[in-house]
Design an enzyme around this catalytic site. Structure first.
Site, PDB file in Angstrom:
ATOM      1  N   SER A 152     -11.553  -1.821   2.129  1.00  0.00           N
ATOM      2  CA  SER A 152     -10.946  -1.895   3.501  1.00  0.00           C
ATOM      3  C   SER A 152     -10.486  -0.495   4.126  1.00  0.00           C
ATOM      4  CB  SER A 152      -9.506  -2.718   3.275  1.00  0.00           C
ATOM      5  OG  SER A 152      -9.788  -3.991   2.619  1.00  0.00           O
ATOM      6  N   GLU A 181      -6.775   3.105   5.507  1.00  0.00           N
ATOM      7  CA  GLU A 181      -6.022   3.190   4.309  1.00  0.00           C
ATOM      8  C   GLU A 181      -6.469   4.530   3.365  1.00  0.00           C
ATOM      9  OE1 GLU A 181      -6.435  -0.837   2.343  1.00  0.00           O
ATOM     10  OE2 GLU A 181      -6.995   0.063   0.800  1.00  0.00           O
ATOM     11  N   ARG A 199       0.945  -1.149   0.129  1.00  0.00           N
ATOM     12  CA  ARG A 199       0.081  -0.026   0.040  1.00  0.00           C
ATOM     13  C   ARG A 199       0.910   1.329   0.138  1.00  0.00           C
ATOM     14  NH1 ARG A 199      -2.571  -3.704  -1.029  1.00  0.00           N
ATOM     15  NH2 ARG A 199      -4.697  -4.316  -0.047  1.00  0.00           N
TER      16      ARG A 199
HETATM   17  C1  LIG Z   1     -15.566  -2.179  -2.204  1.00  0.00           C
HETATM   18  C2  LIG Z   1     -14.288  -1.922  -2.257  1.00  0.00           C
HETATM   19  C3  LIG Z   1     -13.439  -2.986  -2.482  1.00  0.00           C
HETATM   20  C4  LIG Z   1     -12.022  -2.502  -2.667  1.00  0.00           C
HETATM   21  N1  LIG Z   1     -11.088  -3.419  -2.554  1.00  0.00           N
HETATM   22  C5  LIG Z   1      -9.865  -3.268  -2.726  1.00  0.00           C
HETATM   23  C6  LIG Z   1      -8.605  -4.315  -2.889  1.00  0.00           C
HETATM   24  O1  LIG Z   1      -9.070  -5.389  -2.958  1.00  0.00           O
HETATM   25  N2  LIG Z   1      -7.507  -4.071  -3.014  1.00  0.00           N
HETATM   26  C7  LIG Z   1      -7.016  -2.709  -2.895  1.00  0.00           C
HETATM   27  O2  LIG Z   1      -5.815  -2.469  -3.101  1.00  0.00           O
HETATM   28  N3  LIG Z   1      -8.018  -1.731  -2.879  1.00  0.00           N
HETATM   29  C8  LIG Z   1      -9.085  -1.788  -2.718  1.00  0.00           C
HETATM   30  N4  LIG Z   1     -10.079  -0.867  -2.729  1.00  0.00           N
HETATM   31  C9  LIG Z   1      -9.632   0.290  -2.705  1.00  0.00           C
HETATM   32  C10 LIG Z   1      -9.681   1.073  -3.835  1.00  0.00           C
HETATM   33  O3  LIG Z   1     -10.395   0.236  -4.797  1.00  0.00           O
HETATM   34  C11 LIG Z   1      -8.120   1.179  -4.513  1.00  0.00           C
HETATM   35  O4  LIG Z   1      -7.437   2.021  -3.784  1.00  0.00           O
HETATM   36  C12 LIG Z   1      -8.263   1.904  -5.874  1.00  0.00           C
HETATM   37  O5  LIG Z   1      -7.046   1.881  -6.832  1.00  0.00           O
HETATM   38  C13 LIG Z   1      -9.040   3.141  -5.886  1.00  0.00           C
HETATM   39  O6  LIG Z   1      -8.935   3.564  -7.424  1.00  0.00           O
HETATM   40  P1  LIG Z   1      -9.686   5.010  -7.694  1.00  0.00           P
HETATM   41  O7  LIG Z   1      -9.608   5.494  -8.816  1.00  0.00           O
HETATM   42  O8  LIG Z   1     -11.125   5.104  -7.299  1.00  0.00           O
HETATM   43  O9  LIG Z   1      -8.829   6.223  -6.606  1.00  0.00           O
HETATM   44  P2  LIG Z   1      -9.222   7.559  -5.977  1.00  0.00           P
HETATM   45  O10 LIG Z   1     -10.005   7.352  -4.689  1.00  0.00           O
HETATM   46  O11 LIG Z   1      -9.792   8.434  -7.049  1.00  0.00           O
HETATM   47  O12 LIG Z   1      -7.447   7.719  -5.848  1.00  0.00           O
HETATM   48  C14 LIG Z   1      -7.071   6.943  -4.764  1.00  0.00           C
HETATM   49  C15 LIG Z   1      -5.491   7.895  -4.543  1.00  0.00           C
HETATM   50  O13 LIG Z   1      -4.882   7.700  -5.853  1.00  0.00           O
HETATM   51  C16 LIG Z   1      -4.531   9.173  -6.224  1.00  0.00           C
HETATM   52  N5  LIG Z   1      -4.820   9.102  -7.480  1.00  0.00           N
HETATM   53  C17 LIG Z   1      -5.923   8.750  -8.345  1.00  0.00           C
HETATM   54  N6  LIG Z   1      -5.683   8.865  -9.474  1.00  0.00           N
HETATM   55  C18 LIG Z   1      -4.237   9.314  -9.755  1.00  0.00           C
HETATM   56  C19 LIG Z   1      -3.735   9.394 -11.052  1.00  0.00           C
HETATM   57  N7  LIG Z   1      -4.225   9.466 -11.863  1.00  0.00           N
HETATM   58  N8  LIG Z   1      -2.513   9.783 -10.632  1.00  0.00           N
HETATM   59  C20 LIG Z   1      -1.869  10.058  -9.503  1.00  0.00           C
HETATM   60  N9  LIG Z   1      -2.659   9.868  -8.310  1.00  0.00           N
HETATM   61  C21 LIG Z   1      -3.763   9.315  -8.478  1.00  0.00           C
HETATM   62  C22 LIG Z   1      -5.375   9.876  -5.310  1.00  0.00           C
HETATM   63  O14 LIG Z   1      -4.989  11.186  -5.125  1.00  0.00           O
HETATM   64  C23 LIG Z   1      -5.542   9.157  -3.959  1.00  0.00           C
HETATM   65  O15 LIG Z   1      -4.442   9.535  -3.213  1.00  0.00           O
HETATM   66  C24 LIG Z   1     -11.298  -1.081  -2.615  1.00  0.00           C
HETATM   67  C25 LIG Z   1     -12.464  -0.139  -2.361  1.00  0.00           C
HETATM   68  C26 LIG Z   1     -13.633  -0.481  -2.290  1.00  0.00           C
HETATM   69  C27 LIG Z   1     -14.785   0.707  -2.299  1.00  0.00           C
END
Ligand SMILES: Cc1cc2nc3c(=O)[nH]c(=O)nc-3n(C[C@H](O)[C@H](O)[C@H](O)COP(=O)(O)OP(=O)(O)OC[C@H]3O[C@@H](n4cnc5c(N)ncnc54)[C@H](O)[C@@H]3O)c2cc1C
Length: 337
Positions: A240, A330, A165
């Site tokens: 999580s 997280e 992470r």
């Molecule tokens: C139901 C559920 C289940 C999940 N299961 C898992 C799992 O099994 N494993 C896991 O690791 N995570 C899991 N997650 C967490 C999440 O899915 C991941 O962290 C995912 O990568 C988030 O993507 P996002 O585009 O929504 O990120 P965002 O929430 O939009 O951004 C997350 C972070 O990344 C940064 N960011 C986003 N896009 C960019 C970019 N293009 N360039 C630079 N920085 C950027 C943001 O500033 C922020 O710090 C889960 C979440 C949910 C809701």
């Protein structure tokens, strides 16, 4: 480039909290970054990069700055042969669409990360992982816009300081500096390596599945997740909520199960701590500790970030008092650094 004003953050994040963002700038083409960052810098605004908001939390005060939304699409094969597949995906691609694409090519490397909500661009940020696979295992490089130097560049995976992470994108001096435009992955295997994660192996055994092809593992993980994890379209959560705990030494309390990691550390399953402390199914200030997966906090009726903060503080205290271990959230708060 599309600029909108005063957009509620709760509508852009899966935990569905947060007041208004002053600006939301959607980027569909990498070249738009120069103009977008020019706009933000001219106004002297803080900015926050956003994908699908599945790991981001809006504050009650909103964000007096610009959310820079990655909507850059496209999946491109750079190299394909029997033994190698190199694929570049736009940062705004939905992660699971990318996973399905790789699975359709019968290459292994991301199939155990089926159905993780969010975008490709966010995957390297916290080095997403599930069921024994992590983004870092197959990531080759990312193309970024460097918001400090206002230039486009490529960063190789080996320079991203990946760990559990953790990466240069979410930690240290370069946190929040690089806007990830695309990510390139290299696949060379056709089957997930055994031993599998216990819960995955148990599912495969129970369903008499001996086919470990990417498609078979993808389907198994998708089914496990469907039964265990909230669907962001139906239930508000950030996945999580607490990180697993990484210790330099095994936990002193002998009752606490742990796993030794490849780099000689000791990983404590935080879900076990929460479950064993009797918190599964309990609700704190409108946030419920999921009765299926204790690591997940579901926003049932929480209205504000303050409600969430109260819930988190109470849960952290219970775990600290019982096990002497500190829980670390997280998801990332949307705020100026
Ligand atoms: C139901 C559920 C289940 C999940 N299961 C898992 C799992 O099994 N494993 C896991 O690791 N995570 C899991 N997650 C967490 C999440 O899915 C991941 O962290 C995912 O990568 C988030 O993507 P996002 O585009 O929504 O990120 P965002 O929430 O939009 O951004 C997350 C972070 O990344 C940064 N960011 C986003 N896009 C960019 C970019 N293009 N360039 C630079 N920085 C950027 C943001 O500033 C922020 O710090 C889960 C979440 C949910 C809701």
């Amino acid at each position: 480039m599309n600029i909108r004003e005063n957009i509620p953050i709760k509508d852009l994040t899966t935990m569905r909290l947060g007041g208004p963002a002053r600006f939301v700038i959607a980027i569909e083409h990498a070249e738009e970054c120069t103009e977008a960052f020019g706009f933000v810098k001219e106004k002297g605004l803080p900015f926050y990069f956003l994908g699908a908001g599945a790991n981001s939390l809006g504050l009650d005060t909103g964000f007096d700055g610009a959310l820079i939304l990655n909507q850059i699409k496209g999946i491109e094969i750079l190299q394909e042969s029997e033994n190698v597949l190199i694929v570049k995906a736009g940062g705004g691609e939905i992660w699971d669409d990318f996973v399905q694409f790789v699975v359709s090519k019968n290459f292994s490397g991301v199939e155990a990360m089926a159905k993780i909500p969010g975008t490709v661009g966010a995957a390297p940020v916290q080095n997403i992982g599930a069921y024994g696979q992590e983004a870092k295992d197959t990531l080759e490089s990312v193309e970024v816009y460097d918001s400090l130097l206002d230039e486009y560049k490529e960063i190789m995976a080996k320079d991203c300081d990946f760990a559990y992470r953790h990466s240069i994108f979410n930690s240290g001096k370069d946190k929040g500096r690089y806007f990830i435009l695309s990510a390139t992955f290299k696949f060379t295997e056709h089957q997930l390596k055994q031993p599998f994660y216990n819960s995955l192996q148990a599912y495969l055994d129970e369903h008499h599945i001996a086919d470990y092809s990417p498609k078979s593992v993808y389907d198994a993980v998708a089914e496990i997740r469907k039964n265990k994890l909230p669907d962001p379209a139906k239930e508000a959560s950030a996945g999580s909520f607490f990180k697993n705990i990484i210790l330099d030494e095994p936990p002193k309390n002998k009752d606490i199960p742990y796993r030794e990691t490849k780099d000689g550390k000791f990983k404590v399953n935080t879900g076990w701590l929460l479950e064993n402390a009797g918190l599964k199914g309990k609700t704190f200030h409108g946030f419920k500790v999921s009765d299926k997966a204790a690591l997940i906090l579901i926003n049932e009726s929480g209205e504000t970030y303050e409600d969430l903060q109260r819930a988190v503080t109470e849960i952290q205290k219970i775990i600290k008092d019982k096990y002497g271990l500190a829980l670390e959230p997280e998801p990332v708060k949307i705020e100026a650094d």
